[in-house]
Design a protein around this motif. Sequence first.
Motif, PDB file in Angstrom:
ATOM      1  N   LEU A  23       0.841  -1.195   0.000  1.00  8.41           N
ATOM      2  CA  LEU A  23       0.000   0.000   0.000  1.00  8.41           C
ATOM      3  C   LEU A  23       0.879   1.250   0.000  1.00  8.41           C
ATOM      4  O   LEU A  23       0.688   2.138  -0.809  1.00  8.41           O
ATOM      5  N   PHE A  24       1.825   1.298   0.959  1.00  9.74           N
ATOM      6  CA  PHE A  24       2.786   2.397   0.960  1.00  9.74           C
ATOM      7  C   PHE A  24       4.068   1.967   1.644  1.00  9.74           C
ATOM      8  O   PHE A  24       4.108   0.991   2.386  1.00  9.74           O
ATOM      9  N   LEU A  25       5.107   2.736   1.368  1.00  5.62           N
ATOM     10  CA  LEU A  25       6.414   2.554   2.015  1.00  5.62           C
ATOM     11  C   LEU A  25       6.905   3.935   2.413  1.00  5.62           C
ATOM     12  O   LEU A  25       6.987   4.839   1.570  1.00  5.62           O
ATOM     13  N   LEU A  26       7.203   4.096   3.693  1.00  6.34           N
ATOM     14  CA  LEU A  26       7.753   5.353   4.211  1.00  6.34           C
ATOM     15  C   LEU A  26       9.102   5.038   4.838  1.00  6.34           C
ATOM     16  O   LEU A  26       9.201   4.176   5.710  1.00  6.34           O
ATOM     17  N   GLU A  27      10.133   5.719   4.363  1.00  7.41           N
ATOM     18  CA  GLU A  27      11.471   5.593   4.933  1.00  7.41           C
ATOM     19  C   GLU A  27      11.878   6.965   5.450  1.00  7.41           C
ATOM     20  O   GLU A  27      11.829   7.947   4.703  1.00  7.41           O
ATOM     21  N   LEU A  28      12.249   7.006   6.713  1.00 11.87           N
ATOM     22  CA  LEU A  28      12.585   8.268   7.364  1.00 11.87           C
ATOM     23  C   LEU A  28      13.865   8.109   8.166  1.00 11.87           C
ATOM     24  O   LEU A  28      13.974   7.188   8.977  1.00 11.87           O
ATOM     25  N   GLU A  29      14.818   8.983   7.902  1.00  8.74           N
ATOM     26  CA  GLU A  29      16.014   9.105   8.747  1.00  8.74           C
ATOM     27  C   GLU A  29      15.893  10.442   9.457  1.00  8.74           C
ATOM     28  O   GLU A  29      15.863  11.489   8.822  1.00  8.74           O
ATOM     29  N   TYR A  30      15.800  10.372  10.777  1.00 12.01           N
ATOM     30  CA  TYR A  30      15.609  11.571  11.585  1.00 12.01           C
ATOM     31  C   TYR A  30      16.768  11.675  12.565  1.00 12.01           C
ATOM     32  O   TYR A  30      17.088  10.706  13.255  1.00 12.01           O
ATOM     33  N   GLY A  31      17.404  12.819  12.598  1.00 11.00           N
ATOM     34  CA  GLY A  31      18.577  12.991  13.438  1.00 11.00           C
ATOM     35  C   GLY A  31      18.407  14.083  14.470  1.00 11.00           C
ATOM     36  O   GLY A  31      17.561  14.971  14.341  1.00 11.00           O
ATOM     37  N   GLY A  32      19.255  13.993  15.464  1.00  4.72           N
ATOM     38  CA  GLY A  32      19.297  15.016  16.492  1.00  4.72           C
ATOM     39  C   GLY A  32      20.720  15.198  16.970  1.00  4.72           C
ATOM     40  O   GLY A  32      21.518  14.269  16.969  1.00  4.72           O
ATOM     41  N   VAL A  33      21.029  16.432  17.346  1.00  9.61           N
ATOM     42  CA  VAL A  33      22.321  16.755  17.938  1.00  9.61           C
ATOM     43  C   VAL A  33      22.051  17.081  19.402  1.00  9.61           C
ATOM     44  O   VAL A  33      21.176  17.903  19.711  1.00  9.61           O
ATOM     45  N   PHE A  34      22.812  16.438  20.278  1.00  7.25           N
ATOM     46  CA  PHE A  34      22.564  16.562  21.715  1.00  7.25           C
ATOM     47  C   PHE A  34      23.849  16.913  22.449  1.00  7.25           C
ATOM     48  O   PHE A  34      24.922  16.398  22.125  1.00  7.25           O
ATOM     49  N   HIS A  35      23.710  17.763  23.445  1.00  6.54           N
ATOM     50  CA  HIS A  35      24.804  18.088  24.354  1.00  6.54           C
ATOM     51  C   HIS A  35      24.580  17.225  25.595  1.00  6.54           C
ATOM     52  O   HIS A  35      23.532  17.317  26.246  1.00  6.54           O
ATOM     53  N   VAL A  36      25.550  16.371  25.911  1.00  3.35           N
ATOM     54  CA  VAL A  36      25.403  15.409  26.999  1.00  3.35           C
ATOM     55  C   VAL A  36      26.513  15.638  28.018  1.00  3.35           C
ATOM     56  O   VAL A  36      27.688  15.719  27.650  1.00  3.35           O
TER      57      VAL A  36
END
Length: 168
Positions: free
Chosen positions: A87-100
């Motif tokens: 029916l559908f294909l969703l590909e998502l690369e989601y990033g974040g930059v964090f100060h730890v």
Amino acid sequence: MAEETPAATPNGAQQPTMPQIRPMAQYIRDMSFENALAQRGLGEKVQPDVKVQVSLDAKKREGQEDQYEVVGKFTIRSQNKETDAALFLLELEYGGVFHVTNVKDDQLHPFLLIEAPRLMFPYIRRIVADVTHDGGFPPLNLEPIDFVQLYRQGLAQQKAAREAQGTA
């Protein structure tokens, strides 16, 4: 922001400071959405079956003290239960930059792969809902993800892969 110093306890011993994670940026690194149902035509009866795969990666940012990048890769496939047609294909690369800060080296990897995705997840969930809705489907609201369990599964898979290489 000033570094926090450990608080002194009544007996004069230093009390450890709490681990801290602060999001500095979040972004879509890559995304694609394929509406296979629209490409085929809308003539079939549809009972969707949705599968979600998640993988996570974290790395230290070069030249930046206490900054780390965490990327979640989400692959979401929907198929018709009756015909197995996509029916559908969703590909998502989601990033974040964090100060730890205030995280011991041996605890940094699990901390990054559990806490950072927890902070990013509401935004990922919203993107997935918006994209599926804008793609002609009902909005897909992802179920909450247990990132602790996901981390443990990743460790178990790595261990099994190492053992398979050792015996092969």
